[in-house]
Scaffold this active site. Sequence first.
Site, PDB file in Angstrom:
ATOM      1  CG  ASP A  71      -1.766  -1.247   1.357  1.00 13.99           C
ATOM      2  OD1 ASP A  71      -2.086  -1.854   0.324  1.00 13.99           O
ATOM      3  OD2 ASP A  71      -2.085  -1.622   2.498  1.00 13.99           O
ATOM      4  CD  GLU A 247      -9.225  -1.690  -1.738  1.00 15.74           C
ATOM      5  OE1 GLU A 247      -9.769  -1.715  -0.622  1.00 15.74           O
ATOM      6  OE2 GLU A 247      -8.595  -2.652  -2.191  1.00 15.74           O
TER       7      GLU A 247
END
Length: 576
Positions: A71, A247
């Site tokens: 991430d 997302e």
Amino acid sequence: MITRKVLFLCTIGILCFFSLTAQEKNSKKKVGKQAPVFSNVVYQGDDEIYKKNPLKEDEFYSPVLQGCYPDPAITRKGDDYYMVCSSFAMFPGVPIFHSKDLVNWTDLGGVLNKVSEFNPHDTGISAGVYAPGITYNPHNDTFYMIVTAFTGGLGNIIVKTKDPKKGWGSPIKLAFDGIDPSIFFDDNGKGYVVHNDAPDKGKELYNGHRVIKVWEYDLEKDQVIPGTDKIIVDGGVDLSKKPIWIEAPHLYKKDNHYYLMCAEGGTGGNHSEVVFISDSPKGPFKPASNNPILTQRYFPQNRPNKVDWAGHADLVLGPDNKYYGVFLGIRPNEKDRVNAGRETFMLPVDWSGTFPVFENGLVPMGPKLKMPKGVVNKTGKDGFFPNGNFTFTENFTSDKLDYRWIGLRGPREHFISVVKNGLQINPFPVNIKELKPTSTLFCRQQHNTFSFSTTLDYKPQTESDLAGITCLQNERFNYVFGVTKKGKDTYILLERTKNGESEIISSAKIETKGALRLQVKATGDNYQFSYALNGGNFENLGSPVSGDILSTNVAGGFTGALIGLYATASNNAHPK
């Protein structure tokens, strides 16, 4: 594989904040001379892909951060680049790296490094904090790091600093739900926060249906402005196709247009990156006709040197005035298992047209990239983070312990002491299978083929004492390779824990007159544990065992395998 939604719903409502736990307080008491001392640690990566693809003078490797650094988010101030990643229940939270050129990175430790402000002491390893965003605001010369914290009732938080090298301010709790926030500052200085959220109540159409929301942000109050929230993406690129898990949104501005880039498809084999365009940061946003702009989902599963799960990206303008994207991906082993976890990759980005496109992001990825012009590759030298095949040695003689060493659910400083002969671990009355801070000094597994060895000076006194090495995917899936007592005798044992059920794979009675050497050596899915007594050669403890339980595929969750120097005063692994 556990979805982010399941983890989110299961954790956000039940986690609560506590001060230092009892075992952390007890760790600060003086420990007797029998506490284990570790020294001479050697980690050596030996992946075949790096042997077959040596670097030329103008090349560097991707992933730039190997092991569990997923991430990624990135920002730039002048010639300085800062990148953050998810850390879950590892401590400190949110690892941060600095670079001048996007190739050579320096580990700055963790953003959330105060246990009084971030305390994941009772969470599963895949809780804690994940999916950070980092943004430099030139209007007030301030860096912002925003992240979702699944611990202590924190939820979404933001921290600020003028200089990431000098630490960060205290977390500010933000008044919105959802996950994966990032913050954007417009040319006029106005702030906006975008994030993933559930659809409005009663409007969820299918499992995995999510939305992207935007809020206006008050820079004086450091809070989203109530009533300014708006859904700017519903479901994904094409709602009629039931896209899942839109997302990891990021807003950008280029040529008087606003771009929203998001991950879509879930953080697995269908993962991708998509982009939208608008004339306003609050939409409406129109998807690009050529989405996805990054994915590895279209290729044969048995392709050699596979990189997969690519997505969750962020963009930055590089030192050569060309855009680059950082994103997560995996490099599974020969049995398609994900032991090293989701890593931070990089690709150049072509933004010469209306929409950005990751160069070679829609073909099977290779391991090497061309360096920005004028950059010299110093990875692994002069204090820069290594990649490729490398050897890391640690004798615990430096004044400052390398940041690659981390704690789990609590600070490493609560159980370690540097002593004359190495690093002493003062054992907590906690074993590796408990949802508590453990007295284990961890580093990440960064290769599919590697060896990790250490010298251990230790004499266990009771059957509750154990010290050695652990290879851990989480609290319910791990190996423990250590020394303990059985009656008056000293034993070495290997314990395998799968789904919370433990068994002793091998054990042997030993007599140590000097230091003991321990080693784990992995070749893809095969992990061999061995030991050397009194300066002798390594001897295998049993046959190679499967690394299946150290993979995300089997254990679930979002982390990669960790390797730890482990000690406990609450051992429940007993020799046969």
